[in-house]
Write a protein that holds these residues in place. Structure first.
Motif, PDB file in Angstrom:
ATOM      1  N   SER A 212     -36.572  21.166 -23.560  1.00 35.63           N
ATOM      2  CA  SER A 212     -37.192  21.672 -24.784  1.00 35.63           C
ATOM      3  C   SER A 212     -36.632  21.031 -26.046  1.00 35.63           C
ATOM      4  O   SER A 212     -37.361  20.857 -27.022  1.00 35.63           O
ATOM      5  CB  SER A 212     -37.039  23.190 -24.867  1.00 35.63           C
ATOM      6  N   ILE A 213     -35.341  20.647 -26.059  1.00 26.02           N
ATOM      7  CA  ILE A 213     -34.758  20.169 -27.314  1.00 26.02           C
ATOM      8  C   ILE A 213     -34.636  18.652 -27.408  1.00 26.02           C
ATOM      9  O   ILE A 213     -34.487  18.115 -28.502  1.00 26.02           O
ATOM     10  CB  ILE A 213     -33.358  20.782 -27.560  1.00 26.02           C
ATOM     11  N   SER A 214     -34.714  17.945 -26.274  1.00 24.72           N
ATOM     12  CA  SER A 214     -34.350  16.524 -26.294  1.00 24.72           C
ATOM     13  C   SER A 214     -35.418  15.604 -26.883  1.00 24.72           C
ATOM     14  O   SER A 214     -35.092  14.538 -27.411  1.00 24.72           O
ATOM     15  CB  SER A 214     -33.985  16.058 -24.883  1.00 24.72           C
ATOM     16  N   HIS A 215     -36.699  15.986 -26.817  1.00 27.49           N
ATOM     17  CA  HIS A 215     -37.765  15.106 -27.280  1.00 27.49           C
ATOM     18  C   HIS A 215     -37.559  14.694 -28.746  1.00 27.49           C
ATOM     19  O   HIS A 215     -37.338  15.535 -29.614  1.00 27.49           O
ATOM     20  CB  HIS A 215     -39.122  15.798 -27.121  1.00 27.49           C
ATOM     21  N   SER A 216     -37.600  13.413 -29.002  1.00 25.86           N
ATOM     22  CA  SER A 216     -37.509  12.803 -30.336  1.00 25.86           C
ATOM     23  C   SER A 216     -36.107  12.846 -30.947  1.00 25.86           C
ATOM     24  O   SER A 216     -35.923  12.440 -32.094  1.00 25.86           O
ATOM     25  CB  SER A 216     -38.498  13.447 -31.320  1.00 25.86           C
ATOM     26  N   LEU A 217     -35.106  13.329 -30.214  1.00 27.19           N
ATOM     27  CA  LEU A 217     -33.729  13.250 -30.709  1.00 27.19           C
ATOM     28  C   LEU A 217     -33.171  11.846 -30.515  1.00 27.19           C
ATOM     29  O   LEU A 217     -33.600  11.104 -29.622  1.00 27.19           O
ATOM     30  CB  LEU A 217     -32.824  14.235 -29.968  1.00 27.19           C
ATOM     31  N   LYS A 218     -32.148  11.508 -31.326  1.00 27.04           N
ATOM     32  CA  LYS A 218     -31.435  10.246 -31.127  1.00 27.04           C
ATOM     33  C   LYS A 218     -30.341  10.408 -30.086  1.00 27.04           C
ATOM     34  O   LYS A 218     -30.167   9.587 -29.202  1.00 27.04           O
ATOM     35  CB  LYS A 218     -30.836   9.756 -32.441  1.00 27.04           C
ATOM     36  N   ARG A 219     -29.561  11.496 -30.210  1.00 28.85           N
ATOM     37  CA  ARG A 219     -28.509  11.786 -29.244  1.00 28.85           C
ATOM     38  C   ARG A 219     -28.026  13.218 -29.444  1.00 28.85           C
ATOM     39  O   ARG A 219     -28.375  13.882 -30.432  1.00 28.85           O
ATOM     40  CB  ARG A 219     -27.338  10.798 -29.357  1.00 28.85           C
ATOM     41  N   ILE A 220     -27.189  13.683 -28.513  1.00 27.25           N
ATOM     42  CA  ILE A 220     -26.548  14.991 -28.598  1.00 27.25           C
ATOM     43  C   ILE A 220     -25.054  14.784 -28.361  1.00 27.25           C
ATOM     44  O   ILE A 220     -24.658  14.033 -27.462  1.00 27.25           O
ATOM     45  CB  ILE A 220     -27.107  15.969 -27.551  1.00 27.25           C
ATOM     46  N   ILE A 221     -24.242  15.435 -29.194  1.00 23.78           N
ATOM     47  CA  ILE A 221     -22.787  15.354 -29.052  1.00 23.78           C
ATOM     48  C   ILE A 221     -22.266  16.760 -28.787  1.00 23.78           C
ATOM     49  O   ILE A 221     -22.508  17.681 -29.570  1.00 23.78           O
ATOM     50  CB  ILE A 221     -22.133  14.769 -30.320  1.00 23.78           C
ATOM     51  N   THR A 222     -21.556  16.932 -27.679  1.00 24.00           N
ATOM     52  CA  THR A 222     -21.001  18.238 -27.333  1.00 24.00           C
ATOM     53  C   THR A 222     -19.591  18.051 -26.776  1.00 24.00           C
ATOM     54  O   THR A 222     -19.052  16.936 -26.805  1.00 24.00           O
ATOM     55  CB  THR A 222     -21.920  18.972 -26.336  1.00 24.00           C
ATOM     56  N   MET A 223     -19.000  19.134 -26.257  1.00 21.98           N
ATOM     57  CA  MET A 223     -17.615  19.058 -25.780  1.00 21.98           C
ATOM     58  C   MET A 223     -17.418  19.911 -24.536  1.00 21.98           C
ATOM     59  O   MET A 223     -17.910  21.046 -24.456  1.00 21.98           O
ATOM     60  CB  MET A 223     -16.655  19.512 -26.888  1.00 21.98           C
ATOM     61  N   ASP A 224     -16.678  19.356 -23.581  1.00 21.36           N
ATOM     62  CA  ASP A 224     -16.243  20.068 -22.375  1.00 21.36           C
ATOM     63  C   ASP A 224     -17.365  20.888 -21.739  1.00 21.36           C
ATOM     64  O   ASP A 224     -17.298  22.117 -21.626  1.00 21.36           O
ATOM     65  CB  ASP A 224     -15.042  20.972 -22.686  1.00 21.36           C
TER      66      ASP A 224
END
Length: 324
Positions: free
Chosen positions: A123-135
């Motif tokens: 649901s959230i990934s379409h048209s994003l450049k990237r995602i940064i998260t942790m652990d």
């Protein structure tokens, strides 16, 4: 940089997180990124409304979200903010999600249930450049995201170890690093290796050991029998986990470890949710550590600031450098 923006809700805990990222980049990199506000309001029926006052046209936007929000609001706000930014002709949108919610629902553990972490990804990934998260709770969650939307899973261990060496150096000698279950063994061994590597240039060398707890969980939130694999007699202990929720597993583990002769007990969980508070945990452990990815104000807990790690990742992503 004029073509780059940090974005956060000023009325959430993400604003302080974003300010720390901004300050780190100015101090460490001499790299200034404007921090702009997104206004989030709620209608009487509970629906969310989003407004971004500043012009985002042709900007590379890094939206930093607050994981202490209601998980459903957290999810919907991601969708609305992405839509608002793309409609405003932002050049690119990157989500900075210090704690990736729904990551514990990464597989079907019984028939007729969703894989919620996959549903979130779709649901959230379409048209994003990237995602940064942790652990991430389960690193394989990265596979739910399309190849053109990289999910960067950062590790909090460097800052956690720096905190331990600065504030608890004497307690590190003869230390056993304990995995709370078999699934966390890989993460725990990584922490142990980094702990060993951190003393390479130190005149004082400590001895470190590994142990594992095997547990049976009758249902979510309840821990059954637990067995220890390894020697903890007359040794200090630190238990490493990605999430501290109720703290039930950790408290049960402390009982088993004490029965087996452990001396001082410490624990570190990156994402401190603490749904039952911290009183019982603090009674079971000499100190409780967490990070500010899911930061809440609780007494007697030590909070590790991981914003430098996120700041470095954002800088490297923007400059086209390696993040891993």
């Amino acid at each position: 940089m004029e073509d780059m923006v940090l974005l956060a809700d000023k009325n959430s805990k993400a604003w302080d997180f974003a300010m720390k990222i901004q300050k780190y980049l100015v101090k460490a990199k001499e790299f200034f990124i404007p921090l702009e506000e997104v206004s989030i309001n709620y209608f009487r029926n509970g629906e969310s409304g989003v407004h971004i006052p500043e012009n985002m046209r042709k900007k590379d936007v890094y939206f930093i979200h607050d994981s202490t929000k209601n998980p459903q609001n957290w999810w919907v706000e991601l969708l609305l903010i992405k839509d608002a930014l793309l409609s405003a002709s932002a050049e690119s949108v990157t989500f900075v999600l210090p704690n990736m919610l729904y990551s514990r629902q990464d597989r079907k553990d019984k028939p007729h249930v969703p894989i919620s972490s996959r549903a979130l990804a779709e649901s959230i990934s379409h048209s994003l450049k990237r995602i940064i998260t942790m652990d991430l709770h389960a690193p394989q969650i990265q596979g739910f995201y399309p190849s053109n939307v990289p999910l960067d899973n950062l590790y909090s261990f460097p800052e956690a170890i720096r905190h331990l060496r600065k504030h608890h150096f004497e307690d590190l000698n003869n230390l056993v690093v304990v995995s709370p279950d078999a699934g966390a063994a890989g993460r725990t061994k990584t922490f142990l290796r980094k702990l060993v590597n951190a003393q390479e240039d130190s005149a004082i060398k400590h001895e470190y050991f590994f142990a594992l707890l095997s547990k049976e969980r009758s249902k979510p939130g309840e821990v059954g029998d637990m067995q220890l694999i390894g020697d903890v007699n007359e040794k200090n202990i630190i238990i490493i986990d990605d999430i501290i929720d109720t703290g039930g597993t950790l408290c049960k583990a402390s009982e088993v470890l004490k029965k087996n002769g452990a001396k001082k007990l410490f624990c570190y969980g990156t994402h401190g949710i603490f749904t039952n508070g911290v009183s019982e945990l603090c009674n079971c452990f000499d100190f409780v550590m967490t990070s500010n990815t899911h930061h809440q104000e609780f007494p007697n807990t030590e909070v590790v600031d991981v914003t430098p790690i996120f700041a470095e990742a954002i800088y490297r992503a923007q400059m086209g450098l390696s993040i891993s």
